[in-house]
Design a protein around this motif. Structure first.
Motif, mmCIF file in Angstrom:
data_model
loop_
_atom_site.group_PDB
_atom_site.id
_atom_site.type_symbol
_atom_site.label_atom_id
_atom_site.label_comp_id
_atom_site.label_asym_id
_atom_site.label_seq_id
_atom_site.Cartn_x
_atom_site.Cartn_y
_atom_site.Cartn_z
ATOM 1 N N VAL A 255 40.385 46.392 42.782
ATOM 2 C CA VAL A 255 39.455 45.452 42.152
ATOM 3 C C VAL A 255 39.912 45.057 40.749
ATOM 4 O O VAL A 255 39.204 44.348 40.040
ATOM 5 C CB VAL A 255 38.007 45.995 42.119
ATOM 6 N N GLY A 256 41.074 45.551 40.346
ATOM 7 C CA GLY A 256 41.643 45.149 39.067
ATOM 8 C C GLY A 256 41.163 45.931 37.866
ATOM 9 O O GLY A 256 41.422 45.539 36.724
ATOM 10 N N LEU A 257 40.472 47.048 38.078
ATOM 11 C CA LEU A 257 39.991 47.849 36.948
ATOM 12 C C LEU A 257 41.050 48.782 36.384
ATOM 13 O O LEU A 257 40.922 49.279 35.279
ATOM 14 C CB LEU A 257 38.767 48.675 37.368
ATOM 15 N N VAL A 258 42.096 49.030 37.174
ATOM 16 C CA VAL A 258 43.171 49.927 36.768
ATOM 17 C C VAL A 258 44.495 49.246 37.059
ATOM 18 O O VAL A 258 44.664 48.579 38.077
ATOM 19 C CB VAL A 258 43.061 51.278 37.535
ATOM 20 N N LEU B 157 35.320 43.913 34.201
ATOM 21 C CA LEU B 157 34.034 44.263 33.616
ATOM 22 C C LEU B 157 33.366 43.043 32.984
ATOM 23 O O LEU B 157 32.140 42.984 32.885
ATOM 24 C CB LEU B 157 34.199 45.385 32.592
ATOM 25 N N GLU B 158 34.168 42.065 32.597
ATOM 26 C CA GLU B 158 33.618 40.811 32.059
ATOM 27 C C GLU B 158 32.799 40.094 33.138
ATOM 28 O O GLU B 158 31.767 39.486 32.836
ATOM 29 C CB GLU B 158 34.748 39.906 31.545
ATOM 30 N N LEU B 159 33.245 40.183 34.389
ATOM 31 C CA LEU B 159 32.473 39.602 35.496
ATOM 32 C C LEU B 159 31.077 40.218 35.550
ATOM 33 O O LEU B 159 30.085 39.516 35.744
ATOM 34 C CB LEU B 159 33.167 39.853 36.836
ATOM 35 N N LEU B 160 31.027 41.529 35.373
ATOM 36 C CA LEU B 160 29.736 42.218 35.417
ATOM 37 C C LEU B 160 28.867 41.836 34.231
ATOM 38 O O LEU B 160 27.661 41.634 34.371
ATOM 39 C CB LEU B 160 29.930 43.727 35.459
ATOM 40 N N ARG B 161 29.487 41.756 33.066
ATOM 41 C CA ARG B 161 28.726 41.377 31.870
ATOM 42 C C ARG B 161 28.121 39.997 32.059
ATOM 43 O O ARG B 161 26.936 39.778 31.783
ATOM 44 C CB ARG B 161 29.604 41.389 30.625
ATOM 45 N N THR B 162 28.901 39.069 32.578
ATOM 46 C CA THR B 162 28.418 37.713 32.816
ATOM 47 C C THR B 162 27.272 37.719 33.828
ATOM 48 O O THR B 162 26.275 37.037 33.650
ATOM 49 C CB THR B 162 29.576 36.822 33.311
ATOM 50 N N TRP B 163 27.417 38.526 34.867
ATOM 51 C CA TRP B 163 26.379 38.611 35.890
ATOM 52 C C TRP B 163 25.094 39.233 35.336
ATOM 53 O O TRP B 163 23.988 38.819 35.672
ATOM 54 C CB TRP B 163 26.889 39.424 37.084
ATOM 55 N N PRO C 88 33.772 38.698 43.999
ATOM 56 C CA PRO C 88 34.529 39.725 43.272
ATOM 57 C C PRO C 88 33.613 40.703 42.535
ATOM 58 O O PRO C 88 33.923 41.884 42.431
ATOM 59 C CB PRO C 88 35.375 38.908 42.287
ATOM 60 N N THR C 89 32.479 40.217 42.060
ATOM 61 C CA THR C 89 31.525 41.086 41.379
ATOM 62 C C THR C 89 31.028 42.181 42.321
ATOM 63 O O THR C 89 30.889 43.335 41.918
ATOM 64 C CB THR C 89 30.335 40.260 40.842
ATOM 65 N N ASP C 90 30.776 41.825 43.573
ATOM 66 C CA ASP C 90 30.335 42.812 44.561
ATOM 67 C C ASP C 90 31.358 43.929 44.706
ATOM 68 O O ASP C 90 31.000 45.104 44.797
ATOM 69 C CB ASP C 90 30.122 42.163 45.937
ATOM 70 N N HIS C 91 32.623 43.567 44.724
ATOM 71 C CA HIS C 91 33.684 44.558 44.893
ATOM 72 C C HIS C 91 33.794 45.477 43.671
ATOM 73 O O HIS C 91 34.035 46.681 43.811
ATOM 74 C CB HIS C 91 35.021 43.876 45.185
ATOM 75 N N VAL C 92 33.608 44.917 42.492
ATOM 76 C CA VAL C 92 33.647 45.731 41.271
ATOM 77 C C VAL C 92 32.466 46.697 41.267
ATOM 78 O O VAL C 92 32.633 47.890 40.993
ATOM 79 C CB VAL C 92 33.676 44.855 40.000
#
Length: 113
Positions: A60-63, A81-87, A9-13
């Motif tokens: 991707v669930g951002l909107v 965006l939390e996924l990205l922060r964690t990554w 999912p992070t890749d898609h975001v």
């Protein structure tokens, strides 16, 4: 042997955020929900173009999309965006660990000059 990578999912975001128009749309939605037409007017784009970008961001669930009468309102949903922060967190820790050493090296170089 090359490592096989599976999409996450992070890749898609990250892919959705790679386009500058999508990042701009998210920035506009920080101010609150907007219609696709209002966003199109704001960026002087055709509404179908904005709608296509919003579709990717929704995917991707951002909107989030909400129907109110004849209008559809789009709003920012920050959970992906939390996924990205964690990554990104281990990389931030890496650089935070390097900065004091860089500062010490620069200080040492300055004293030698």
């Amino acid at each position: 042997m090359p490592r096989q990578s599976k999409e996450t999912p992070t890749d898609h975001v990250f892919a959705a955020l790679a386009h500058p128009v999508r990042r701009d749309l998210l920035a506009a939605l920080l101010d609150g929900p907007e219609t696709a037409q209002a966003l199109a007017d704001r960026y002087e784009m055709a509404r179908p173009s904005v709608a296509e970008h919003l579709k990717v961001l929704r995917g991707v669930g951002l909107v989030d999309e909400r129907q109110a009468g004849r209008h559809r309102y789009y709003s920012l949903t920050a959970e992906p965006l939390e996924l990205l922060r964690t990554w990104l967190e281990p990389y931030e820790q890496f650089w935070r660990g390097r900065l004091p050493r860089l500062a010490a090296l620069l200080e040492k170089e300055q004293h030698h000059d």
